[in-house]
Design a protein around this motif. Structure first.
Motif: not given
Length: 470
Positions: A372-378, A380-384, A403-404
């Motif tokens: 989930x974290x990997x797909x979310x970062x892919x 949206x732009x999160x800064x993390x 935050x993510x």
């Protein structure tokens, strides 16, 4: 009179066959055992009742007043020790496999001149999935199974079956399902195997189909993390931990409610039949055999289940990397699938990222949050940032994780429905395979896999609609 003569004749024949002395000793032994049983069971008026440890303890742990509270307390302590105790070894394994061995493998691949896609497929995909499963799954099982086996050796588990027998009987299931249900809290695949103790094929099938409603150790991390981020945030910081714990326990108890409901529905429809009675022998309490317990729990249970999980996790990691690095037009397969599933996901209070994560993480629930974290970062732009496209990761800080997720559009509704969907969705591949091996039936394997998923989607839909009304 005729029966008496037959018994006398049989006794005389036995005496003639085995010898006079042995016959007399055998008869004396039978009468001696009967005398001991009668003395323990019969209480004469006016005499003092003999105190025994087993009797006194059984009066407490199987009583209507204290039986259930003690049972819930003991199981809560076991689960709490499993969750808390697994944190440190999980951290050590994650540090070894993810922070030390993973960069070393990447550097070796680079020094060998391995092409980027092969390095990504083997190390970022297959290896990372295996590393996550081992780091997250091994410590809880290595703690839960020995404690469970110690309770079994001590003689307490039959008392749990005795306490829950009435509820399971009312739901059309077998009292021994209480034991398989408890085993499912460690691993659903192990819980399915444990249904062998149920003699009735019909009731064993009910136990197999409904075992997925026990929260396995692969789903506890998801429940705890999401409850901490979204439920704990509803109250002041000093009360956050308490409310999060109550929320997770509530989800676990909700799973038991669905187990009873599903057992009742199955017993009244496709699996009709009489509830079988069984004689439950309460064995004497005895000191557990430590080394035998360690062997049984670590070799026969933990390592076998872990091996099965790894067999399915490796291809899952490969699929996650492939869909994150192969394009359809201008976007990756992962982004294309997320975009197409997002509408339905939001409609039921989830999102496309969650749905895709649960599809690719069918082999192992342990990789749901990293995926989930990997797909979310892919998306949206999160800064993390993570390690790269298709590389699963997890953050040390709950705040960074929050935050993510919030940058990905997550709300309180998303968090609540994810907790519910984590409880009610299809079993992992290891459990599905185990169900097929135990039932030898494609039909019942499909039923056991689809039933909780349908229930989960319906429940999320209802919660989302009610939420939007208010």
């Amino acid at each position: 009179m005729k029966k008496t003569n037959n018994i006398i004749n049989l006794s005389n024949e036995l005496r003639w066959t085995i010898g006079e002395d042995f016959h007399d000793k055998l008869t004396e032994g039978i009468y001696a055992d009967a005398s001991v049983i009668a003395a323990a069971a019969v209480h004469k008026k006016g005499t003092t009742k003999k105190f025994t440890f087993d009797k006194k303890l059984d009066q407490i742990v199987t009583s209507r007043t204290w039986g259930f509270p003690i049972m819930i307390l003991i199981l809560s302590i076991v689960l709490w020790l499993t969750i808390i105790g697994a944190n440190y070894p999980s951290g050590l394994l994650a540090e070894l496999l993810l922070e030390n061995l993973y960069p070393w493998l990447k550097s070796v691949a680079e020094n060998m001149g391995m092409v980027w896609w092969l390095s990504g497929f083997l190390i970022d995909g297959v290896y990372l999935a295996l590393a996550w499963v081992i780091a997250v799954m091994l410590p809880p099982m290595a703690i839960f199974f020995p404690m469970f086996t110690l309770l079994e050796d001590f003689g307490y588990l039959p008392r749990i079956a005795f306490n829950l027998d009435y509820l399971f009987k009312k739901s059309g299931a077998h009292g021994k399902q209480a034991l398989t249900m408890t085993m499912g809290f460690g691993c659903n695949a192990a819980g399915v195997v444990a249904t062998r103790i149920i003699d009735s094929p019909r009731e064993r099938l009910i136990a197999i189909i409904t075992n997925n409603f026990s929260l396995c150790n692969g789903r506890w991390p998801t429940q705890i993390l999401i409850a901490t981020i979204f439920i704990g945030a509803l109250v002041p910081t000093q009360l956050s931990g308490i409310l999060s714990t109550v929320a997770v326990i509530g989800i676990a108890l909700l799973g038991l409610a669905f187990m009873f409901l599903s057992s009742w529905a199955l017993s009244k429809t496709v699996l009709k039949g009489e509830v079988s009675t069984f004689t439950l022998e309460l064995p004497p309490y005895r000191p557990p055999r430590f080394w035998n317990t360690m062997y049984t729990s670590l070799i026969d249970r933990t390592m076998i289940v872990l091996w099965r999980a790894c067999l399915f996790a490796a291809p899952a990691g490969a699929v996650i990397w492939l869909i994150s690095n192969i394009n359809i037009g201008d976007v990756t397969i992962a982004l294309w699938m997320i975009t197409n599933m997002d509408g339905f996901g939001l409609f039921i209070g989830l999102n496309g990222v969650i749905l895709l994560a649960y599809i690719v993480a069918i082999p192992a629930n342990e990789i749901v949050i990293p995926t989930i974290l990997m797909l979310t970062v892919a998306t949206v732009s999160t800064g993390i940032a993570g390690e790269g496209s298709g590389v699963m990761f997890e953050l040390e800080s709950v705040t960074e994780t929050a935050t993510i997720l919030q940058a990905g559009g997550w709300t309180l509704l998303t968090g609540i429905n994810l907790m519910l969907f984590s409880l009610l969705h299809n079993p992992c591949s290891t459990t599905i395979y185990t169900i097929y091996k135990e039932t030898k039936s494609v039909k019942w394997t499909v039923v056991a896999s689809i039933l909780p998923l349908i229930m989960g989607l319906i429940l999320c839909f209802v919660i989302a609609q009610v939420w939007r009304l208010f």
